[in-house]
Design a protein around this motif. Structure first.
Motif, short mmCIF file in Angstrom:
data_model
loop_
_atom_site.label_atom_id
_atom_site.label_comp_id
_atom_site.label_asym_id
_atom_site.label_seq_id
_atom_site.Cartn_x
_atom_site.Cartn_y
_atom_site.Cartn_z
N GLY A 141 0.83 -1.21 0.00
CA GLY A 141 0.00 0.00 0.00
C GLY A 141 0.85 1.25 0.00
O GLY A 141 1.77 1.38 -0.80
N ASN A 142 0.57 2.14 0.95
CA ASN A 142 1.30 3.40 1.01
C ASN A 142 2.43 3.35 2.02
O ASN A 142 2.97 4.37 2.40
CB ASN A 142 0.35 4.52 1.39
CG ASN A 142 -0.60 4.82 0.25
OD1 ASN A 142 -0.16 4.89 -0.90
ND2 ASN A 142 -1.88 4.94 0.55
N ARG A 143 2.76 2.15 2.44
CA ARG A 143 3.77 2.03 3.50
C ARG A 143 5.18 1.83 2.93
O ARG A 143 5.37 1.30 1.85
CB ARG A 143 3.42 0.85 4.41
CG ARG A 143 2.17 1.12 5.22
CD ARG A 143 2.29 0.52 6.58
NE ARG A 143 1.22 1.03 7.44
CZ ARG A 143 1.11 0.69 8.72
NH1 ARG A 143 1.98 -0.12 9.27
NH2 ARG A 143 0.13 1.19 9.43
N SER A 144 6.14 2.28 3.72
CA SER A 144 7.53 2.06 3.35
C SER A 144 8.34 1.85 4.62
O SER A 144 7.93 2.28 5.70
CB SER A 144 8.07 3.26 2.57
OG SER A 144 7.70 4.46 3.22
N HIS A 145 9.47 1.18 4.48
CA HIS A 145 10.33 0.90 5.64
C HIS A 145 11.63 1.68 5.49
O HIS A 145 12.32 1.57 4.47
CB HIS A 145 10.61 -0.61 5.72
CG HIS A 145 11.40 -0.97 6.94
ND1 HIS A 145 10.87 -0.91 8.21
CD2 HIS A 145 12.70 -1.38 7.07
CE1 HIS A 145 11.82 -1.27 9.08
NE2 HIS A 145 12.93 -1.55 8.41
N TRP A 146 11.95 2.49 6.48
CA TRP A 146 13.11 3.39 6.40
C TRP A 146 14.20 2.92 7.35
O TRP A 146 13.94 2.58 8.50
CB TRP A 146 12.70 4.82 6.80
CG TRP A 146 11.64 5.45 5.92
CD1 TRP A 146 10.40 4.94 5.65
CD2 TRP A 146 11.73 6.69 5.22
NE1 TRP A 146 9.70 5.79 4.81
CE2 TRP A 146 10.50 6.87 4.54
CE3 TRP A 146 12.72 7.67 5.10
CZ2 TRP A 146 10.24 8.00 3.76
CZ3 TRP A 146 12.46 8.79 4.33
CH2 TRP A 146 11.24 8.95 3.66
N VAL A 147 15.43 2.92 6.86
CA VAL A 147 16.59 2.58 7.70
C VAL A 147 17.59 3.73 7.62
O VAL A 147 18.05 4.08 6.53
CB VAL A 147 17.27 1.27 7.23
CG1 VAL A 147 18.44 0.93 8.15
CG2 VAL A 147 16.27 0.13 7.17
N ALA A 148 17.87 4.33 8.79
CA ALA A 148 18.80 5.46 8.82
C ALA A 148 20.08 5.06 9.54
O ALA A 148 20.07 4.19 10.41
CB ALA A 148 18.16 6.65 9.52
N LYS A 149 21.18 5.69 9.09
CA LYS A 149 22.47 5.41 9.73
C LYS A 149 22.51 6.06 11.10
O LYS A 149 22.07 7.19 11.27
CB LYS A 149 23.61 5.98 8.89
CG LYS A 149 23.74 5.32 7.53
CD LYS A 149 24.69 6.13 6.65
CE LYS A 149 24.52 5.74 5.18
NZ LYS A 149 25.02 6.74 4.26
N ALA A 150 23.08 5.36 12.06
CA ALA A 150 23.25 5.91 13.41
C ALA A 150 24.71 5.71 13.81
O ALA A 150 25.43 4.95 13.17
CB ALA A 150 22.31 5.19 14.38
N PRO A 151 25.14 6.41 14.85
CA PRO A 151 26.56 6.31 15.25
C PRO A 151 26.97 4.87 15.57
O PRO A 151 26.13 4.04 15.92
CB PRO A 151 26.64 7.19 16.51
CG PRO A 151 25.48 8.12 16.40
CD PRO A 151 24.42 7.39 15.67
#
Lengths: 263, 390
Positions: A141-151
């Protein structure tokens, strides 16, 4: 694809703009103001009168949520006000009690709104120019999975859904409930007569308090608006010049550059 | 490879550094055949330009042979002989498309510094501080050239390196300075500074139709060279003569129609304001020493143009803006829009209208660069233009 559903926090649909004092602060104001009025009246001298007047002001501020001093100082501590809104994010000062980070940045790109919109609409493209993102994958649907860099090589992940959309004009998204960093954003693509497309991004993050919050703050950089601006510049460069120009890996007499060149 | 590296104020060394690599798809690697030291390199040498880092490779005037191209460089091939503009430009943004190549939006990977100082950032430059992009320069054996599909100009084998080398900066810079004067028949153009840019500005002003050109300097050999190279040229030595009185005398009291400041931020001078500038700059109270610019604004006729190819970095002190306003002056300036001028000026060289070699005073090996910088900085009269061979 007209109007999937209207964004609750739409740029065009602000809450009462007169309220510039946050809720907690309003309660504190009202109680402290009332106490000051009582104390001032009890003293019944010049200082007492002044304190009563001050207390009355505070109580009024608490009751109405509007502060003349904040007005004069261009300040606002009301969290709802300006949520992804136009009115506060370029102002110089922010409320003392607000924990949200609002960012608003624009860049003009010498391409059509349609080209830019279509690239952005596929969120999987975003890490190509958003330097803190590791990946975004489209889900159902309108969903997405986000992965962000962290320290320290770690990551922060969350799910988001599109909350509003107008083809070739704008996309709004919100993290879904349970995200460790609640966030929302709107990107607009506005055509101009001769200058290409004005791309404007409004982002809001709500970093949690404590250790995690500090880590999140680091994640988004000391200056989140600089981060977003850098991302937009890279987006512009990709489209206008076909690449994101870099000097990383070039020659110099510095030892670290010599090492990088050998690797 | 060997490269001339900046290590601090008055500290330039030839060092061994890694060979450059292709970093972007529109890059090319050029094997340098001839390079030069520019007067503006002395601003770096003297520590006037912020955001240099020890180990930076210097040099923005260079030419050579293509040895490698990125996958999106279709117009160059291995072995092509090219001269490279000192400004880096993408060719596709609003500014490039309107011929403001030195204001390119997409060629400075570190725009924050200029945005803080100037509001917006100009294009990236080779070897001219991190604020200007932090690109490694060309006083080296090899250099990486970004946006190589729009920058480097192929040159014919019939012309020697030294004849086309100055298309990389100082010839177009002098030419744009003269073009900015919108020269009309009968015009007198005054040029401050008889250095290489001034020399090209003089020749360009004549090429564009100036009736008289007056050059102002105090280096006798530089003035003599200008006289030898140009008919109808007049000179003023500011050590011996009152510049404003002389200019009025030469123009029937009107003042020059246009004034070109090809000196920039390290002006010399013997008037009180120039001496005060030096004191303030040495105490870090001012960033620039704009004596030549002050004088150009003062001397320019009403409604005239002050054109500024000389480099300025920051805040100018005691600039008489009232003079500029009340005389209705036009001020034109900026880094040179190189890509606009290079093909046209190459044609002038091919046609024999100009032979740029006349500015060269020294021909040295790259290894001799540290001494060349020192001598150039201390003895500008003898050391006018240094060409280096890797």
């Amino acid at each position: 694809m007209e109007h999937i559903n209207e964004d609750k926090s739409s740029m065009d649909n602000l809450t009462d703009t007169n309220v510039n004092v946050g809720n907690t602060e309003r309660v504190v104001s009202a109680i402290a103001g009332g106490a000051l009025v009582a104390y001032g009246l009890k003293r019944a001298d010049t200082t007492g009168i002044l304190l009563s007047v001050l207390g009355g002001g505070l109580a009024l501020r608490g009751a109405t949520g509007h502060c003349q001093v904040y007005d004069a100082m261009d300040m606002n501590t009301n969290e709802e006000h300006g949520f992804a809104g136009e009115q506060d994010s370029n102002k110089k000062s922010r409320g003392f009690l607000s924990s949200k980070i609002h960012v608003k940045k624009s860049v003009t790109i010498n391409k059509s709104p349609a080209e830019l919109y279509q690239f952005w609409r596929n969120f999987e493209n975003l890490p190509k120019f958003m330097s803190h993102l590791e990946s975004v994958s489209n889900s159902e649907g309108n969903r997405s999975h986000w992965v962000a860099k962290a320290p320290f090589g770690t990551t922060v992940e969350w799910d988001a859904e599109i909350t509003s959309e107008r083809e070739n004009e704008r996309i709004g998204w919100n993290s879904v409930e349970g995200a460790s960093v609640p966030n929302s954003g709107v990107v607009e693509f506005r055509p101009t007569s001769t200058r290409g497309t004005e791309v404007r991004v409004v982002l809001t993050y709500e970093p949690p308090a404590g250790k995690l919050g500090a880590m999140i703050a680091k994640l988004f950089g000391e200056e989140p608006s600089q981060q977003v601006y850098g991302d937009l510049c890279r987006f512009k460069s990709m489209f206008e010049s076909g690449e994101i120009i870099t000097t990383e890996g070039q020659s110099s007499a510095r030892k670290e550059d010599a090492k990088a060149a050998k690797a | 490879m060997k490269a001339v590296c900046w290590n601090g104020k008055h500290d330039v060394r030839v060092e061994n550094v890694p060979d450059p690599k292709i970093l972007n798809s529109r890059d090319a690697i050029i094997k340098i055949t001839t390079t030069a030291i520019c007067g503006s390199d002395l601003h770096l040498y003297n520590g006037y330009i912020p955001s240099m880092q020890a180990g930076d490779i210097l040099g923005h005037e260079f030419m050579g042979e293509v040895v490698e191209t990125g996958k999106d460089v279709g117009n160059l091939k291995k072995g092509d002989r090219v001269v490279v503009p000192f400004t880096i430009a993408c060719g596709n943004c609003f500014f490039c498309q309107r011929d403001f190549w030195s204001l390119c939006d997409n060629s400075n990977p570190n725009p924050e510094g200029q945005e803080t100082l100037y509001g917006f950032s100009g294009s990236g430059l080779f070897g001219y501080s991190h604020m200007m992009g932090g690109f490694a320069g060309g006083q080296a054996e090899f250099v990486r050239v970004p946006f190589a599909d729009v920058g480097p100009l192929k040159v014919p084998d019939s012309l020697e390196d030294e004849q086309v080398l100055f298309l990389s900066d100082i010839f177009p810079t002098g030419y744009m300075a003269a073009e900015n004067c919108s020269i009309q028949p009968g015009d007198t153009v005054a040029v401050w500074g008889a250095g290489p840019v001034g020399q090209f500005a003089i020749k360009s002003a004549f090429m564009l139709g100036a009736e008289t050109v007056v050059v102002i300097d105090h280096y006798k050999d530089r003035l003599a060279l200008a006289l030898q190279e140009n008919k109808n040229l007049r000179t003023i030595n500011f050590d011996d003569e009152d510049v404003f009185e002389q200019l009025k005398d030469m123009t029937g009291g009107r003042g020059p129609d246009s004034c070109i400041d090809s000196v920039g931020l390290e002006a010399h001078g013997t008037t009180p304001d120039a001496i005060l500038d030096r004191v303030k700059a040495s105490m870090m109270l001012a960033t620039d020493r704009p004596h030549a610019l002050r004088q150009a604004i003062h001397c320019c006729r009403k409604g005239g143009t002050v054109s500024i190819p000389g480099v300025y970095g920051g805040f100018l002190d005691k600039l008489n803006f009232g003079a500029a306003f009340n005389k209705g002056l036009t001020l034109k300036m900026g880094q040179t829009n190189m890509h606009k001028y290079m093909p046209k000026l190459l044609k002038h060289i091919e046609d024999g209208d100009i032979d740029p070699r006349f500015v060269i005073s020294h021909r040295l090996q790259l290894d001799e660069a540290p001494n060349a910088y020192k001598q150039f900085n201390e003895q500008k009269d003898d050391w006018r233009k240094i060409v280096l061979k890797p």
